[in-house]
Enzyme design. Structure first.
Site, PDB file in Angstrom:
ATOM      1  N   ILE A 137     -26.513  -6.205  21.770  1.00  0.00           N
ATOM      2  CA  ILE A 137     -26.710  -4.746  21.678  1.00  0.00           C
ATOM      3  C   ILE A 137     -25.974  -4.077  22.847  1.00  0.00           C
ATOM      4  O   ILE A 137     -26.192  -4.458  23.990  1.00  0.00           O
ATOM      5  CB  ILE A 137     -28.208  -4.365  21.771  1.00  0.00           C
ATOM      6  CG1 ILE A 137     -29.044  -5.115  20.740  1.00  0.00           C
ATOM      7  CG2 ILE A 137     -28.387  -2.863  21.640  1.00  0.00           C
ATOM      8  CD1 ILE A 137     -30.551  -4.875  20.890  1.00  0.00           C
ATOM      9  N   LYS A 206     -33.737  -8.541  32.993  1.00  0.00           N
ATOM     10  CA  LYS A 206     -33.060  -7.513  32.184  1.00  0.00           C
ATOM     11  C   LYS A 206     -33.646  -6.132  32.447  1.00  0.00           C
ATOM     12  O   LYS A 206     -32.928  -5.134  32.528  1.00  0.00           O
ATOM     13  CB  LYS A 206     -33.168  -7.877  30.701  1.00  0.00           C
ATOM     14  CG  LYS A 206     -32.416  -9.163  30.350  1.00  0.00           C
ATOM     15  CD  LYS A 206     -32.846  -9.708  29.006  1.00  0.00           C
ATOM     16  CE  LYS A 206     -32.069 -10.962  28.624  1.00  0.00           C
ATOM     17  NZ  LYS A 206     -32.645 -11.669  27.479  1.00  0.00           N
TER      18      LYS A 206
HETATM   19  N1  HSE Z   1     -32.877 -16.597  26.634  1.00  0.00           N
HETATM   20  C1  HSE Z   1     -32.432 -15.262  26.383  1.00  0.00           C
HETATM   21  C2  HSE Z   1     -33.273 -14.686  25.259  1.00  0.00           C
HETATM   22  C3  HSE Z   1     -30.982 -15.274  26.005  1.00  0.00           C
HETATM   23  O1  HSE Z   1     -33.927 -15.462  24.556  1.00  0.00           O
HETATM   24  O2  HSE Z   1     -33.308 -13.488  25.097  1.00  0.00           O
HETATM   25  C4  HSE Z   1     -30.355 -13.909  25.924  1.00  0.00           C
HETATM   26  O3  HSE Z   1     -30.343 -13.266  27.152  1.00  0.00           O
END
Ligand code: HSE
Length: 437
Positions: A137, A206
């Site tokens: 995204i 994130k």
């Molecule tokens: N391990 C991460 C997830 C990978 O499952 O979102 C993508 O950042």
């Protein structure tokens, strides 16, 4: 014009996808970028030759990552090794050598982004990290550029594909946690250390990035409240559903008068909300702004080519910006580096949310009244209360309570008092509830 040379670190799930996408779509990509783009030097400890299309076109492949970042022919380094070290040393060396960097490494950016961006700014190079948040995204682009006219009020997102895949399979198919996690690993969704996924650390990385680009503040991973999905019990998934809710692992960042909320935890959301219906490995990010209102971004949050899509888009962006004055590029954290402000991050105790509580209570008169008195004394209003059938032993019953919004510290104090009551067995299960209005 001479093609741009890429140095690639890592040929795993995302690295392999990046080679395949760059090879398959080479013509369209060069029409977009205005120049040819080729991988000339790659490094990986191990890789599966048969899975990657276009590997034969790479001039040099070795296991020496430092040879790539020190290769004078390489213009842009793509870091897809992941983890903190040696990724940090490699990225800083690439920057020191005047190379631009594209990375999918959320752990690296969340933990060391401030230092990396300062180094990049000094050298006049770019560090692009679209693939670090929400896989395929283009959420960094949307928040940093598409929404630049707005004051961002809050962002809420499902930003870990593995966790969402596990929760969905548990709810829809009644599968057990461990077997779904194993499948997520086989599908290439999970982190090298899957506790990062299930304990919320990956989502916290994130969210830290999203919070900084939304509100113009330095990255502060250590202040992000982090709780994963490993303690969610199947019965709460069922009760949530009976009450018209879904349990999702959500990252929330919000600007309040008291400071910025930065928190990831399991969250109950009304099932009529679009984001409550985002299932499997899909991610979704809801951004609430003052001018445009709410906007929602949806797509694959993990996996080889979805993540490669974001990596290659960054490469194209960097190629287009190669000839621009560094001052005129989009700032790493959306705001000009000298305009970043140290806004306070709210401790979780000060955050206000509604709650779902599940208690195992002794089945006798007056116990519920004791519980509601404790909540009432703390000024906590009850939205709904539900008593389930007797547990196996016939001596206890499960009681579900939905409360209205209250500061977490008052809820913590109340839970402590409830658990101290002799008629309450086991720990109180608590899940935060957000209406996402
Ligand atoms: N391990 C991460 C997830 C990978 O499952 O979102 C993508 O950042």
């Amino acid at each position: 014009m001479k093609p741009v040379n890429l140095g690639l670190l890592g040929l795993g799930t995302v690295g392999g996808g990046t080679v395949s996408v760059l090879t398959r779509n080479a013509e369209e990509i060069s029409r977009r970028a205005g120049r040819g783009i080729q991988i000339t030097h790659a490094a990986a400890k191990a890789f599966d030759k048969n899975k990657i299309q276009g590997l034969e076109k790479i001039k040099t492949i070795s296991d020496d990552a430092f040879a790539v970042v020190n290769d004078p022919e390489v213009d842009i380094v793509i870091e897809l090794i992941g983890g903190y070290s040696p990724a940090k040393e490699l990225v800083l060396t690439a920057i020191e050598n005047g190379k631009h960097v594209v990375t999918a490494n959320k752990a690296l950016i969340a933990m060391h982004g401030n230092e990396i961006f300062t180094a990049a700014q000094k050298k006049g190079v770019t560090v692009a990290f679209e693939a670090a948040v929400a896989g395929g995204i283009p959420i960094i682009k949307a928040v940093r550029e598409g929404l630049a006219a707005n004051q961002i009020e809050w962002i809420a997102g499902i930003i870990n594909g593995t966790g969402n895949f596990i929760l969905t399979e548990m709810r829809d198919k009644g599968r057990d946690f461990d077997s779904v996690l194993k499948e997520a690993q086989e599908l290439g969704y999970a982190e090298a250390d899957p506790t990062f996924d299930v304990e919320g650390i990956d989502a916290a990385h994130k969210l830290t990035i999203l919070g900084s680009i939304a509100f113009g503040m330095p990255l502060q991973f250590d202040k992000t409240y982090t709780e994963g999905i490993s303690k969610i019990e199947p019965q709460d998934v069922v009760y949530a559903s009976e009450l018209g809710y879904r349990i999702k692992h959500i990252g929330i960042t919000r600007k309040t008068d008291a400071g910025i909320e930065l928190r990831v935890h399991p969250t109950m959301i009304p099932e009529r909300r679009l984001i409550a219906n985002v299932d499997g490995v899909m991610n979704a990010v809801l951004v609430k702004c003052d001018a445009v209102g709410p906007t929602l971004y949806y797509g694959a949050g993990a996996g080889s080519e979805p993540t490669a899509s974001a990596v290659v888009a960054d490469v194209i962006d960097v190629v287009r910006a190669l000839t621009t004055d560094p001052e005129n590029r989009v700032p790493h954290l959306a705001f000009q580096p000298d305009a970043l402000s140290d806004i306070d991050i709210l401790p979780m105790e000060e955050v206000e949310t509604a709650y779902y509580l599940r208690l195992k209570v002794v089945d006798k008169p007056g116990v519920l009244a004791e519980v509601t008195r404790i909540l009432g004394d703390a000024g906590i209003s009850i939205e709904a209360i539900l008593q389930k059938e007797s547990d196996d032993d016939n001596l206890t019953v499960s009681v579900i309570i939905l409360t209205q919004r209250v500061k977490e510290k008052y809820m913590n104090e109340s839970i402590e008092k409830i658990e101290a009551n002799d008629n309450i067995q086991d720990k109180v299960i608590r899940i935060r509830v957000e209406t996402m209005k």
